[in-house]
Design a protein around this motif. Structure first.
Motif, PDB file in Angstrom:
ATOM      1  N   GLU A  97     -43.168  31.260  44.958  1.00 21.72           N
ATOM      2  CA  GLU A  97     -44.539  30.991  45.358  1.00 21.72           C
ATOM      3  C   GLU A  97     -45.500  31.603  44.358  1.00 21.72           C
ATOM      4  OE1 GLU A  97     -45.487  32.207  49.306  1.00 21.72           O
ATOM      5  OE2 GLU A  97     -44.724  30.345  50.198  1.00 21.72           O
ATOM      6  N   GLU A  98     -46.575  30.862  44.092  1.00 25.25           N
ATOM      7  CA  GLU A  98     -47.586  31.332  43.175  1.00 25.25           C
ATOM      8  C   GLU A  98     -48.948  31.191  43.832  1.00 25.25           C
ATOM      9  OE1 GLU A  98     -47.354  29.243  39.540  1.00 25.25           O
ATOM     10  OE2 GLU A  98     -45.397  30.057  38.961  1.00 25.25           O
ATOM     11  N   SER A  99     -49.884  31.919  43.329  1.00 24.13           N
ATOM     12  CA  SER A  99     -51.250  31.800  43.835  1.00 24.13           C
ATOM     13  C   SER A  99     -51.938  30.638  43.121  1.00 24.13           C
ATOM     14  CB  SER A  99     -52.019  33.094  43.596  1.00 24.13           C
ATOM     15  OG  SER A  99     -52.077  33.389  42.211  1.00 24.13           O
ATOM     16  N   GLY A 100     -52.829  29.984  43.846  1.00 23.59           N
ATOM     17  CA  GLY A 100     -53.534  28.857  43.260  1.00 23.59           C
ATOM     18  C   GLY A 100     -54.920  28.698  43.848  1.00 23.59           C
ATOM     19  N   ARG A 101     -55.589  27.691  43.376  1.00 26.91           N
ATOM     20  CA  ARG A 101     -56.938  27.372  43.843  1.00 26.91           C
ATOM     21  C   ARG A 101     -56.937  25.893  44.247  1.00 26.91           C
ATOM     22  NH1 ARG A 101     -61.434  30.133  45.676  1.00 26.91           N
ATOM     23  NH2 ARG A 101     -63.362  29.142  44.937  1.00 26.91           N
ATOM     24  N   THR A 102     -57.419  25.597  45.433  1.00 29.89           N
ATOM     25  CA  THR A 102     -57.374  24.241  45.984  1.00 29.89           C
ATOM     26  C   THR A 102     -58.782  23.709  46.220  1.00 29.89           C
ATOM     27  OG1 THR A 102     -55.248  24.624  47.053  1.00 29.89           O
ATOM     28  CG2 THR A 102     -56.584  22.807  47.898  1.00 29.89           C
ATOM     29  N   LEU A 103     -58.974  22.442  45.815  1.00 35.45           N
ATOM     30  CA  LEU A 103     -60.210  21.713  46.136  1.00 35.45           C
ATOM     31  C   LEU A 103     -59.850  20.645  47.162  1.00 35.45           C
ATOM     32  CD1 LEU A 103     -63.129  20.750  45.856  1.00 35.45           C
ATOM     33  CD2 LEU A 103     -62.407  19.464  43.810  1.00 35.45           C
ATOM     34  N   THR A 104     -60.444  20.731  48.320  1.00 37.49           N
ATOM     35  CA  THR A 104     -60.212  19.752  49.396  1.00 37.49           C
ATOM     36  C   THR A 104     -61.419  18.809  49.452  1.00 37.49           C
ATOM     37  OG1 THR A 104     -58.941  21.386  50.647  1.00 37.49           O
ATOM     38  CG2 THR A 104     -59.731  19.433  51.836  1.00 37.49           C
ATOM     39  N   SER A 105     -61.112  17.499  49.360  1.00 38.17           N
ATOM     40  CA  SER A 105     -62.188  16.503  49.373  1.00 38.17           C
ATOM     41  C   SER A 105     -61.648  15.229  50.048  1.00 38.17           C
ATOM     42  CB  SER A 105     -62.653  16.222  47.947  1.00 38.17           C
ATOM     43  OG  SER A 105     -63.719  15.300  47.934  1.00 38.17           O
ATOM     44  N   SER A 106     -62.391  14.150  49.971  1.00 38.01           N
ATOM     45  CA  SER A 106     -61.948  12.873  50.579  1.00 38.01           C
ATOM     46  C   SER A 106     -62.465  11.705  49.749  1.00 38.01           C
ATOM     47  CB  SER A 106     -62.454  12.762  52.027  1.00 38.01           C
ATOM     48  OG  SER A 106     -63.863  12.789  52.068  1.00 38.01           O
ATOM     49  N   VAL A 107     -61.766  10.577  49.846  1.00 39.85           N
ATOM     50  CA  VAL A 107     -62.151   9.373  49.126  1.00 39.85           C
ATOM     51  C   VAL A 107     -61.803   8.153  49.989  1.00 39.85           C
ATOM     52  CG1 VAL A 107     -59.932   9.213  47.924  1.00 39.85           C
ATOM     53  CG2 VAL A 107     -61.964   8.131  46.941  1.00 39.85           C
ATOM     54  N   MET A 108     -62.649   7.144  49.921  1.00 40.13           N
ATOM     55  CA  MET A 108     -62.443   5.909  50.681  1.00 40.13           C
ATOM     56  C   MET A 108     -61.846   4.863  49.749  1.00 40.13           C
ATOM     57  SD  MET A 108     -62.724   4.433  53.670  1.00 40.13           S
ATOM     58  CE  MET A 108     -64.002   5.316  54.576  1.00 40.13           C
ATOM     59  N   VAL A 109     -60.683   4.358  50.096  1.00 42.63           N
ATOM     60  CA  VAL A 109     -60.023   3.295  49.321  1.00 42.63           C
ATOM     61  C   VAL A 109     -59.902   2.095  50.259  1.00 42.63           C
ATOM     62  CG1 VAL A 109     -58.024   2.605  47.991  1.00 42.63           C
ATOM     63  CG2 VAL A 109     -58.749   5.009  47.979  1.00 42.63           C
ATOM     64  N   GLY A 110     -60.745   1.107  49.999  1.00 40.03           N
ATOM     65  CA  GLY A 110     -60.779  -0.036  50.908  1.00 40.03           C
ATOM     66  C   GLY A 110     -61.320   0.412  52.251  1.00 40.03           C
ATOM     67  N   GLN A 111     -60.513   0.209  53.311  1.00 36.90           N
ATOM     68  CA  GLN A 111     -60.918   0.611  54.649  1.00 36.90           C
ATOM     69  C   GLN A 111     -60.221   1.910  55.081  1.00 36.90           C
ATOM     70  OE1 GLN A 111     -63.281  -1.030  56.328  1.00 36.90           O
ATOM     71  NE2 GLN A 111     -63.451  -2.382  54.527  1.00 36.90           N
ATOM     72  N   GLN A 112     -59.460   2.547  54.164  1.00 42.53           N
ATOM     73  CA  GLN A 112     -58.693   3.746  54.507  1.00 42.53           C
ATOM     74  C   GLN A 112     -59.302   4.994  53.841  1.00 42.53           C
ATOM     75  OE1 GLN A 112     -55.899   4.101  56.664  1.00 42.53           O
ATOM     76  NE2 GLN A 112     -56.459   6.249  56.322  1.00 42.53           N
ATOM     77  N   LEU A 113     -59.445   5.987  54.651  1.00 43.91           N
ATOM     78  CA  LEU A 113     -59.972   7.264  54.159  1.00 43.91           C
ATOM     79  C   LEU A 113     -58.791   8.192  53.839  1.00 43.91           C
ATOM     80  CD1 LEU A 113     -62.556   8.947  53.645  1.00 43.91           C
ATOM     81  CD2 LEU A 113     -62.334   9.801  55.997  1.00 43.91           C
ATOM     82  N   TYR A 114     -58.840   8.808  52.669  1.00 48.70           N
ATOM     83  CA  TYR A 114     -57.778   9.708  52.235  1.00 48.70           C
ATOM     84  C   TYR A 114     -58.362  11.127  51.978  1.00 48.70           C
ATOM     85  CZ  TYR A 114     -54.766   5.662  51.468  1.00 48.70           C
ATOM     86  OH  TYR A 114     -54.026   4.532  51.637  1.00 48.70           O
ATOM     87  N   ARG A 115     -57.551  12.054  52.404  1.00 49.64           N
ATOM     88  CA  ARG A 115     -57.914  13.451  52.063  1.00 49.64           C
ATOM     89  C   ARG A 115     -57.264  13.800  50.734  1.00 49.64           C
ATOM     90  NH1 ARG A 115     -56.285  17.738  56.345  1.00 49.64           N
ATOM     91  NH2 ARG A 115     -54.193  17.219  55.578  1.00 49.64           N
TER      92      ARG A 115
END
Length: 417
Positions: A97-115
């Motif tokens: 295991e390592e330490s990291g940095r995460t960016l959480t966002s979302s994007v709409m592709v067609g009619q589906q929302l993705y995280r």
């Protein structure tokens, strides 16, 4: 603790405290800056995803990378809150295991929302932070060590005039009749201190010379009036008949004049000793000298019922005969005068020194007080200079003169002969 050591201790403690506080601030500042740089890299990846979806209306293909991991997860609702966070992730390459940095966002592709979860490793960033920190700490440590060494050497050299002045003050002695020599220094404070100390020593010496000259002259001048008074008293005793009261008064005057003559002789002797005017010495058999002196006091000892005990070993000493006579007569006279009826006197002599012990008051005396000039007990008829004379003579020859109360006896010890 010396001033220099005290200054170095405070300087070291202050420097260490400042380094610790600033080191913590420095560490977190670098960490914040480098974390911000990682966040910018994550934003770049996020923008690239948005650009790709906008152009292709599909999610980009995810490639495996050791330092960057991207996850797309279909979700419902109105999306997620965009945020940056620290995390731990499993590195398949390192298998740890390592330490990291995460960016959480979302994007709409067609009619589906993705995280979108974009994770970047912070191992290199943390390694870089530690490297910078330790390099900086090493530089600070080396700099601190060099500064302390330079500070110690320079400060010691700068304070050398002060220590020379202090040594001169410690060695200053009125009896030597030498002032304090000037000390050269480029520092204004030390130069001013030396000037004032030198001037003060000269003023003290001048006052001392004036006072000694006055005492010596006064003692010399007293000899003539005392001789005249004594002569007049002798004449008065031979003129006509006197009644008992007149005889008693003249006897008291004789006694007072005798005390004045004794005091005058003691003052003259003190002046001669302090001015080092008695230089002649001869080798004397101290054992025989003490025995002869004791024989002279046998009649007085018998009158008072005082028993004398001697423990004399052979000893020869180089000293002025008159001064030795003063020492022994004063010690013996003191032992007899302050003794009790049917008392005891013990005289001890060996190669290291001799002592006179006598019975008397069952309490010890104050050593500092009895050696003061003109100090005497209420019942004493002396001048108060006997022990002072002994102390001055011993000091001039480098002997040690001490009082002690041993086995209920008052002892005066002279050692180092």
């Amino acid at each position: 603790m010396k001033l220099l050591d005290r200054y170095n201790s405070l300087s070291l403690l202050t420097t260490i405290l400042v380094i610790v506080v600033t080191g913590v601030i420095y560490y977190f500042s670098i960490s914040y800056i480098l974390t911000g740089q990682v966040d910018k890299d994550l934003e770049v990846e996020e923008n690239e995803i948005f650009e790709y979806v906008k152009l292709n209306h599909a999610l980009p293909q995810v490639f495996k990378s050791d330092d960057l991991i991207i996850h797309f997860t279909p979700i419902g609702g109105h999306g997620v809150t965009r945020r940056f966070s620290d995390c731990r992730f499993f590195d398949a390459h390192e298998r740890d295991e390592e330490s990291g940095r995460t960016l959480t966002s979302s994007v709409m592709v067609g009619q589906q929302l993705y995280r979108i979860e974009i994770t970047e490793s912070k191992v290199e960033t943390e390694d870089l932070i530690r490297m910078i920190f330790f390099i900086t700490l090493g530089i600070v440590f080396v700099l601190l060590t060099v500064l302390l060494l330079i500070n110690r050497l320079v400060m010691r050299r700068l304070w050398q005039p002060f220590y020379r002045i202090l040594k001169a003050i410690k060695l200053f002695n009125l009896a030597d009749r030498n002032g304090i020599d000037p000390v050269n220094s480029h520092i204004d404070e030390f130069r001013d201190l030396n000037l004032e100390v030198t001037a003060m020593s000269q003023r003290v010496l001048q006052d001392y010379r004036s006072l000694k000259a006055f005492v010596e002259n006064a003692a010399h001048e007293l000899m003539t009036p005392l001789a005249v008074i004594n002569s007049k008293l002798d004449t008065l005793m031979q003129v006509g008949e006197m009644n008992d009261k007149q005889g008693l008064l003249i006897s008291e005057v004789y006694h007072t004049v005798g005390k004045l003559k004794k005091l005058n002789r003691s003052m003259l002797m003190l002046s001669r000793i302090e001015n080092k005017l008695i230089a002649e010495r001869e080798e004397i058999d101290l054992c025989q000298f003490i025995q002869d002196m004791v024989n002279e006091f046998q009649e007085l000892l018998a009158d008072r019922g005082i028993v004398i005990s001697e423990g004399l070993k052979p000893c020869r000493i180089k000293i002025n005969r008159d001064l030795l006579m003063i020492i022994l007569n004063n010690l013996m006279g003191n032992a007899i005068q302050h003794n009790c009826k049917q008392g005891k006197i013990v005289i001890q002599l060996d190669q290291q020194g001799f002592s006179f012990c006598n019975t008397g008051a069952p309490v010890p005396l104050n050593e500092k007080q009895i050696l003061q000039r003109f100090y005497k007990s209420p019942e004493s008829e002396g001048s108060g200079l006997g022990l002072t004379l002994i102390k001055e003579i011993c000091d001039s020859y480098g002997f040690s003169f001490r009082y002690a109360f041993r086995n209920n006896m008052h002892c005066f010890d002279i050692s180092g002969i």
